[in-house]
Design a protein around this motif. Structure first.
Motif, PDB file in Angstrom:
ATOM      1  N   VAL A 196      41.974  34.732  41.492  1.00  0.00           N
ATOM      2  CA  VAL A 196      42.745  35.928  41.868  1.00  0.00           C
ATOM      3  C   VAL A 196      43.789  36.244  40.806  1.00  0.00           C
ATOM      4  N   GLN A 197      44.460  35.227  40.276  1.00  0.00           N
ATOM      5  CA  GLN A 197      45.457  35.464  39.250  1.00  0.00           C
ATOM      6  C   GLN A 197      44.830  35.974  37.954  1.00  0.00           C
ATOM      7  N   LEU A 198      43.677  35.456  37.626  1.00  0.00           N
ATOM      8  CA  LEU A 198      42.997  35.881  36.399  1.00  0.00           C
ATOM      9  C   LEU A 198      42.565  37.343  36.484  1.00  0.00           C
ATOM     10  N   THR A 199      41.939  37.710  37.586  1.00  0.00           N
ATOM     11  CA  THR A 199      41.513  39.101  37.757  1.00  0.00           C
ATOM     12  C   THR A 199      42.714  40.044  37.935  1.00  0.00           C
ATOM     13  N   GLY A 200      43.778  39.556  38.566  1.00  0.00           N
ATOM     14  CA  GLY A 200      44.969  40.400  38.714  1.00  0.00           C
ATOM     15  C   GLY A 200      45.610  40.730  37.382  1.00  0.00           C
ATOM     16  N   LEU A 201      45.655  39.745  36.465  1.00  0.00           N
ATOM     17  CA  LEU A 201      46.194  40.001  35.132  1.00  0.00           C
ATOM     18  C   LEU A 201      45.349  41.011  34.370  1.00  0.00           C
ATOM     19  N   TRP A 202      44.057  40.895  34.500  1.00  0.00           N
ATOM     20  CA  TRP A 202      43.158  41.798  33.779  1.00  0.00           C
ATOM     21  C   TRP A 202      43.240  43.225  34.336  1.00  0.00           C
ATOM     22  N   ASP A 203      43.347  43.336  35.648  1.00  0.00           N
ATOM     23  CA  ASP A 203      43.419  44.661  36.263  1.00  0.00           C
ATOM     24  C   ASP A 203      44.780  45.312  36.032  1.00  0.00           C
ATOM     25  N   ALA A 204      45.840  44.516  36.021  1.00  0.00           N
ATOM     26  CA  ALA A 204      47.170  45.079  35.778  1.00  0.00           C
ATOM     27  C   ALA A 204      47.274  45.686  34.389  1.00  0.00           C
TER      28      ALA A 204
END
Length: 336
Positions: free
Chosen positions: A96-104
């Motif tokens: 979740v943190q990895l995808t959140g960084l990429w989407d942000a």
């Protein structure tokens, strides 16, 4: 007996080893953690001074591999136990943190428009080279800056608010900061700021000026009113209390008191007299003296003829003796 126990122990150990060997290991979880670690190690080098993680080929490769491995873990039986039996949900939180960084950072916008992103990066690189090689960047690099500015505006217009890749946005912000903050090339902007500050200061001062003006006018009117009141009070104190009222045709206070006394005396005389002939001339003489008294020191045009009013109020009675003589003369004439 001892040999039998040793044989049994050996059989148990061999069964346990065969069960462990027969169980497959989850290799994807180790690969997922490996690619995630490589991507995390790249962050300090691709987020400062300019964020360029989305356009970095290595970062894109590592992120794609990590996402693919996690999805394989959710579909592989030997890896599900690591996801389902773990109450801390460690691997899910990492994902979740990895995808959140990429989407942000909206990195997919850079990946979906590769040519457009590459063109902007080339224009920005040419501008940086111009800054590094010239001593007059405001004149020499103005064309390159305008090219970058216009191309960024075209990208922003095509996005229509859907979100721009943070690599392009942060690169443009840094370029504007260098152009205006470091080299002070935005002269038009400085002029506009001066005009804006002047207008704002004037607008802010106007209410205070209006308040001060109204306060001064109010104080002046109050002083004028107080001076008029003080002058009026001085004039009232200077006039005597017994003076007549101005131009209204009324009598003075002292004269009114005299008239009242005279009227009181007349009433007393009327009560005491029996309407004889001697008292009536005295009453008539009294009215004459009242008329003379009322005409003293007073303008005739502003006076009421007291003698006329008193004669109307108290008609003069004829002498009783005179009436008897007229009756006798009439009787004598009739007898004759």
């Amino acid at each position: 007996m001892a040999k039998f126990k040793a044989i049994v122990i050996c059989l148990v150990i061999s069964c346990a080893c065969s069960a462990i060997v027969a169980e497959k290991a989850c290799d994807d979880i180790h690969a997922f953690l490996k690619h995630t670690a490589i991507l995390m190690k790249m962050l300090p080098f691709h987020t400062y001074p300019v964020f360029n993680l989305c356009t970095n080929q290595t970062a894109q490769h590592e992120y794609g591999n990590a996402i693919m491995l996690y999805r394989n873990m959710t579909n592989t039986p030997e890896c599900k136990k690591y996801l389902e039996n773990n109450h801390m949900t460690v691997y899910e939180n990492i994902y979740v943190q990895l995808t959140g960084l990429w989407d942000a950072a909206n990195c997919d916008a850079c990946a979906s428009a590769v040519n457009e992103t590459a063109t902007f990066m080339n224009l920005s690189t040419n501008l940086d080279n111009c800054f590094a090689t010239t001593k007059t960047p405001c004149e020499s690099c103005d064309t390159d800056y305008q090219n970058v500015q216009q191309f960024y505006a075209s990208i922003e217009k095509r996005q229509h608010g859907s979100g721009m890749c943070f690599d392009i946005k942060d690169r443009m912000n840094q370029t504007r900061r260098v152009w205006s903050g470091q080299y002070n090339c935005c002269k038009d902007k400085r002029r506009s700021m001066v005009i804006f500050a002047s207008i704002a200061s004037v607008v802010c001062v106007l209410p205070f000026a209006f308040y001060l003006l109204m306060h001064a006018v109010t104080v002046r009117q109050e002083r004028r009113r107080i001076s008029l009141l003080s002058a009026t009070s001085v004039n009232d104190e200077s006039t005597p209390a017994s003076c007549s009222r101005p131009n209204n045709g009324t009598l003075r206070n002292s004269e009114m008191e005299r008239i009242e006394e005279t009227d009181g005396n007349e009433n007393n005389d009327d009560d005491e007299s029996d309407y004889d002939g001697e008292s009536i001339p005295t009453q008539t003489a009294t009215f004459q003296s009242l008329s003379k008294l009322n005409n003293l020191d007073v303008v005739e045009g502003n006076l009421i003829d007291i003698s006329v009013q008193t004669s109307q109020m108290h008609p003069v009675l004829k002498p009783l003796g005179h009436n008897h003589e007229e009756e006798e003369s009439e009787d004598v004439n009739m007898l004759k």
